[in-house]
Design an enzyme around this catalytic site. Sequence first.
Site, short mmCIF file in Angstrom:
data_model
loop_
_atom_site.label_atom_id
_atom_site.label_comp_id
_atom_site.label_asym_id
_atom_site.label_seq_id
_atom_site.Cartn_x
_atom_site.Cartn_y
_atom_site.Cartn_z
N GLU A 114 0.83 -1.26 -0.01
CA GLU A 114 0.02 0.01 -0.13
C GLU A 114 0.99 1.41 -0.14
O GLU A 114 1.87 1.24 0.65
CB GLU A 114 -0.99 0.01 1.08
N ASN A 119 3.35 8.91 -4.36
CA ASN A 119 4.37 8.36 -4.11
C ASN A 119 5.13 7.85 -5.50
O ASN A 119 5.15 7.39 -6.34
CB ASN A 119 4.54 7.10 -3.40
N TYR A 125 7.31 0.14 -8.53
CA TYR A 125 6.24 -1.02 -8.00
C TYR A 125 5.51 -1.59 -9.49
O TYR A 125 5.56 -2.77 -9.71
CB TYR A 125 5.32 -0.54 -7.25
#
Length: 159
Positions: A114, A119, A125
């Site tokens: 999470e 971000n 990711y």
Amino acid sequence: MTSGADDIDRIMAVMGCAFDPEFGEAWTRRQVEDALILGQCHYLLAGPDGEPLAAEAPVGTTAGFALSRSNPDEEELLLFGVVPQSRRRGIGDRLLSRFAQEARERGADRLLLEMRRGNAAESLYRRHGFVPMGVRSNYYRTLSGPRLDAITFVRILGD
């Protein structure tokens, strides 16, 4: 990896400079210690080249870390950080690859994480196969007041 005081110091040093206080994402030393005592939490440390950090390496040579929690068939990435001066040098890539491999070895079929919306690690990711699966609206509160969404990501581990 068995945790020791030096390794906790390494994690805290990276977190102290890698996590912007505006977002309140850093954990306290006690939170890290308590997580590691439980037994289902694991951590990885990366040296300046992104490879596993040697036990005798000075605390200041730690370039990044990952902290995760194992659950049946899945592993959740709880904290992930790379010191600012070591970013964009492949350290995060190597750390995430090691995380996925070790989670697979522990029996995970999927990985979860999470992050707050905005971000900068989101592109990292996604490159590693994580895809959004849900949003918690206004979940994070910044020090300056605005609230930010939390985005949950999943990665299914193949054979």
